[in-house]
Write an enzyme that holds these catalytic residues in place. Sequence first.
Site, PDB file in Angstrom:
ATOM      1  CG  ASN A 144      38.175  36.023  49.743  1.00 38.85           C
ATOM      2  OD1 ASN A 144      39.499  35.871  49.584  1.00 38.85           O
ATOM      3  ND2 ASN A 144      37.549  36.965  50.462  1.00 38.85           N
ATOM      4  CE1 TYR A 241      39.517  34.753  56.514  1.00 32.58           C
ATOM      5  CE2 TYR A 241      41.493  36.132  56.492  1.00 32.58           C
ATOM      6  CZ  TYR A 241      40.102  35.926  56.187  1.00 32.58           C
ATOM      7  OH  TYR A 241      39.239  36.849  55.504  1.00 32.58           O
TER       8      TYR A 241
END
Length: 418
Positions: A144, A241
């Site tokens: 990420n 998210y």
Amino acid sequence: MKLTVIGGGSTYTPELVDGLARAHGSPAVSELVLADPDAARLEVVGGLAARMLARAGHPAKVVTTGDLDAAVTGATIVLLQLRVGGQAARHVDETLPLSRGRVGQETTGAGGLAKALRTVPVVLDIAARVAARAPGAWIVDFTNPVGIVTRALLDAGHRAVGLCNVAIGVQRRVAALLGVPPGRVSLGHAGLNHLTWVRSVRLDGQDVLPGLLDRYPDELAAIAGLPASLVRGLGAVPSYYLRYFYEHDRVVEEQRGAPSRAEHVAALERDLLAGYADPALDTRPARLDERGGAFYSEAAVQLVASLLGDRGDAQVVNVRNHGTLPFLDDRAVIEVPARIAASGPVPLPVPPVEPLFAGLIAHVAAYEELALDAALRGGVGRVAAALLAHPLIGQADVADRLARDLVAANRAHLPWAV
């Protein structure tokens, strides 16, 4: 076939190994190389990996090394799952933004930018070594922020595809609600990494999402981490998210009163590594579920098998836009279903995206472009510009202060900031 895992000392690695062990030889991995600068962790994780493969009767040899060049030489697939700065840096990502009233998260907002600044140069150095020592190898990025890192790799000309476990996780949970095997379910998943919506759920080709929203509103809301009324109103299932966007202020208050996720994961990793060191352990431990990354192994193994086997099946990956979402630049990296073949992933057509979603996608895509520029060229001004463009920041004084804070806190990992 040589499969190299950069960040092989991660506590995630047994999840990947479990997937390989259950894959019945497809992909046909003959050598699994775990590369990591932390020799102690590598020895423990590598030992468990070897025992797991042996228990499954898998023929692959496990090699552990701290030599990056040796690790990638001759590799067919290089999988990236590294964390520059470890959990200590993640703790800063998750707590520093809170001091300015902004959500603390390691992949989005100010914390996500800090991680991108640390990670992109390291990943590009690794990719250059892969290009020199394993021409033609595929780089699969699980590191990420996946969208920004994948864009960096593609812009530099590397054979790369980004991978996230969110889509496969939703698919598995929806299939369980429907009481059917996952293979019968496909998702109309669209957006950017960690900014996606499931806009259709096809069971044997028929969209059943409206019925699911009526019958299982609470279960779908639990997947999204959002109120059922909001999910039903959207007519789609957002990635969890999206809670950082849709409930930003509430999340900030929750985070201010709780330990960081990094603190929890650091403690969990200590326990996991102690368990991994047990010579009698030769299976994936159940506690690994607490680490996150559910179904990562299946997603990674499927992707590698399809790239090498030219399967032409559809999987959700991070790939160049190339007109798929017409309101974005063709070079943007999006997360959508794509046809996976030996020549690489090709995004499948996506129905026109509703303005409510498209506006946020375009906003964050602009931030990601500025974030990548800051990661490549450095400079507090570029960091501030990226923060100003982010919908979770968006105020000049906050962006300027956070930019200075982030650069100061990450100076050890930013050569341009010394």
